[in-house]
Design a protein around this motif. Structure first.
Motif, PDB file in Angstrom:
ATOM      1  N   LEU A   1       0.725  -1.211   0.053  1.00  0.00           N
ATOM      2  CA  LEU A   1      -0.192   0.033   0.114  1.00  0.00           C
ATOM      3  C   LEU A   1       0.867   1.344  -0.024  1.00  0.00           C
ATOM      4  N   ARG A   2       1.874   1.257   0.772  1.00  0.00           N
ATOM      5  CA  ARG A   2       2.831   2.360   0.854  1.00  0.00           C
ATOM      6  C   ARG A   2       3.456   2.553  -0.690  1.00  0.00           C
ATOM      7  N   GLN A   3       3.800   1.694  -1.258  1.00  0.00           N
ATOM      8  CA  GLN A   3       4.412   1.647  -2.513  1.00  0.00           C
ATOM      9  C   GLN A   3       3.300   2.130  -3.480  1.00  0.00           C
ATOM     10  N   ARG A   4       2.154   1.802  -3.565  1.00  0.00           N
ATOM     11  CA  ARG A   4       0.755   2.338  -4.209  1.00  0.00           C
ATOM     12  C   ARG A   4       0.811   3.693  -4.066  1.00  0.00           C
ATOM     13  N   VAL A   5       0.527   4.129  -2.837  1.00  0.00           N
ATOM     14  CA  VAL A   5       0.393   5.685  -2.427  1.00  0.00           C
ATOM     15  C   VAL A   5       1.498   6.217  -3.142  1.00  0.00           C
ATOM     16  N   GLU A   6       2.853   6.062  -3.025  1.00  0.00           N
ATOM     17  CA  GLU A   6       4.126   6.789  -3.630  1.00  0.00           C
ATOM     18  C   GLU A   6       3.837   6.770  -5.208  1.00  0.00           C
ATOM     19  N   ALA A   7       3.402   5.712  -5.801  1.00  0.00           N
ATOM     20  CA  ALA A   7       3.256   5.758  -7.267  1.00  0.00           C
ATOM     21  C   ALA A   7       2.211   6.614  -7.527  1.00  0.00           C
ATOM     22  N   LEU A   8       0.961   6.427  -6.666  1.00  0.00           N
ATOM     23  CA  LEU A   8       0.063   7.691  -7.084  1.00  0.00           C
ATOM     24  C   LEU A   8       0.345   9.263  -6.693  1.00  0.00           C
ATOM     25  N   ARG A   9       1.082   9.494  -5.838  1.00  0.00           N
ATOM     26  CA  ARG A   9       1.679  10.883  -5.737  1.00  0.00           C
ATOM     27  C   ARG A   9       2.595  11.047  -6.715  1.00  0.00           C
ATOM     28  N   GLN A  10       3.226  10.461  -7.206  1.00  0.00           N
ATOM     29  CA  GLN A  10       4.144  10.686  -8.375  1.00  0.00           C
ATOM     30  C   GLN A  10       3.636  11.022  -9.499  1.00  0.00           C
ATOM     31  N   HIS A  11       2.383  10.237  -9.625  1.00  0.00           N
ATOM     32  CA  HIS A  11       1.650  10.361 -10.851  1.00  0.00           C
ATOM     33  C   HIS A  11       0.799  11.721 -10.786  1.00  0.00           C
ATOM     34  N   VAL A  12       0.299  11.951  -9.580  1.00  0.00           N
ATOM     35  CA  VAL A  12      -0.441  13.268  -9.421  1.00  0.00           C
ATOM     36  C   VAL A  12       0.773  14.498  -9.680  1.00  0.00           C
ATOM     37  N   GLU A  13       1.900  14.306  -9.130  1.00  0.00           N
ATOM     38  CA  GLU A  13       2.787  15.341  -9.543  1.00  0.00           C
ATOM     39  C   GLU A  13       3.055  15.322 -11.003  1.00  0.00           C
ATOM     40  N   ARG A  14       3.086  14.596 -11.762  1.00  0.00           N
ATOM     41  CA  ARG A  14       3.449  14.661 -13.227  1.00  0.00           C
ATOM     42  C   ARG A  14       2.311  15.265 -13.748  1.00  0.00           C
ATOM     43  N   GLN A  15       1.033  14.824 -13.525  1.00  0.00           N
ATOM     44  CA  GLN A  15      -0.180  15.253 -14.118  1.00  0.00           C
ATOM     45  C   GLN A  15      -0.069  16.799 -13.662  1.00  0.00           C
ATOM     46  N   SER A  16       0.262  17.259 -12.676  1.00  0.00           N
ATOM     47  CA  SER A  16       0.177  18.558 -12.184  1.00  0.00           C
ATOM     48  C   SER A  16       1.236  19.537 -12.940  1.00  0.00           C
ATOM     49  N   GLY A  17       2.358  19.004 -13.131  1.00  0.00           N
ATOM     50  CA  GLY A  17       3.426  19.480 -14.086  1.00  0.00           C
ATOM     51  C   GLY A  17       2.971  19.690 -15.436  1.00  0.00           C
ATOM     52  N   GLU A  18       2.118  18.572 -15.846  1.00  0.00           N
ATOM     53  CA  GLU A  18       1.663  18.660 -17.191  1.00  0.00           C
ATOM     54  C   GLU A  18       0.730  19.595 -17.279  1.00  0.00           C
ATOM     55  N   ASN A  19      -0.132  19.599 -16.563  1.00  0.00           N
ATOM     56  CA  ASN A  19      -1.449  20.574 -16.583  1.00  0.00           C
ATOM     57  C   ASN A  19      -0.933  21.818 -16.632  1.00  0.00           C
ATOM     58  N   GLU A  20       0.080  22.439 -15.894  1.00  0.00           N
ATOM     59  CA  GLU A  20       0.635  23.616 -15.834  1.00  0.00           C
ATOM     60  C   GLU A  20       1.250  24.221 -17.114  1.00  0.00           C
ATOM     61  N   ALA A  21       1.938  23.032 -17.854  1.00  0.00           N
ATOM     62  CA  ALA A  21       2.450  23.452 -19.033  1.00  0.00           C
ATOM     63  C   ALA A  21       1.551  23.538 -20.130  1.00  0.00           C
ATOM     64  N   LEU A  22       0.421  22.846 -19.990  1.00  0.00           N
ATOM     65  CA  LEU A  22      -0.708  23.043 -21.013  1.00  0.00           C
ATOM     66  C   LEU A  22      -1.433  24.189 -20.644  1.00  0.00           C
ATOM     67  N   GLN A  23      -1.411  24.621 -19.693  1.00  0.00           N
ATOM     68  CA  GLN A  23      -2.085  25.893 -19.262  1.00  0.00           C
ATOM     69  C   GLN A  23      -1.252  27.200 -19.828  1.00  0.00           C
ATOM     70  N   ARG A  24      -0.091  26.940 -19.572  1.00  0.00           N
ATOM     71  CA  ARG A  24       0.804  28.144 -20.174  1.00  0.00           C
ATOM     72  C   ARG A  24       0.857  28.109 -21.572  1.00  0.00           C
ATOM     73  N   ARG A  25       0.846  27.075 -22.376  1.00  0.00           N
ATOM     74  CA  ARG A  25       0.604  26.898 -23.824  1.00  0.00           C
ATOM     75  C   ARG A  25      -0.598  27.302 -24.203  1.00  0.00           C
ATOM     76  N   ILE A  26      -1.807  27.010 -23.654  1.00  0.00           N
ATOM     77  CA  ILE A  26      -2.988  27.485 -23.868  1.00  0.00           C
ATOM     78  C   ILE A  26      -2.895  29.319 -23.840  1.00  0.00           C
ATOM     79  N   GLU A  27      -2.351  29.724 -22.828  1.00  0.00           N
ATOM     80  CA  GLU A  27      -2.546  31.256 -22.524  1.00  0.00           C
ATOM     81  C   GLU A  27      -1.649  31.786 -23.899  1.00  0.00           C
ATOM     82  N   TRP A  28      -0.351  31.078 -24.163  1.00  0.00           N
ATOM     83  CA  TRP A  28       0.377  31.388 -25.241  1.00  0.00           C
ATOM     84  C   TRP A  28      -0.465  31.509 -26.618  1.00  0.00           C
TER      85      TRP A  28
END
Length: 79
Positions: free
Chosen positions: A33-60
């Motif tokens: 379960l700890r490993q699964r939580v860590e994997a999900l945390r990393q996934h959320v971080e990646r998604q957040s970064g991707e969302n921010e990059a997409l938002q900047r691209r949309i604004e541009w």
């Protein structure tokens, strides 16, 4: 040692072994379960970064469309 003491000792040994087995199984589940939580945390971080990059691209792109519309408006006004 009386027969009752022997039976109690054997029962205690069995319970102790069963407890250790369950404890190991539980520890394995907790680690999984700890490993699964860590994997999900990393996934959320990646998604957040991707969302921010997409938002900047949309604004541009929005700025580019606005400039293009303004340029077409200026061009149309001169024709």
């Amino acid at each position: 040692m009386t027969e009752l003491e022997r039976q109690l000792t054997e029962a205690l040994k069995r319970l102790s072994a069963q407890y250790e087995t369950e404890q190991r199984r539980h520890s394995g589940q907790v680690e999984a379960l700890r490993q699964r939580v860590e994997a999900l945390r990393q996934h959320v971080e990646r998604q957040s970064g991707e969302n921010e990059a997409l938002q900047r691209r949309i604004e541009w792109l929005d700025e580019q469309v606005t400039r293009l519309a303004e340029s077409y408006g200026t061009l149309a006004a001169t024709l």
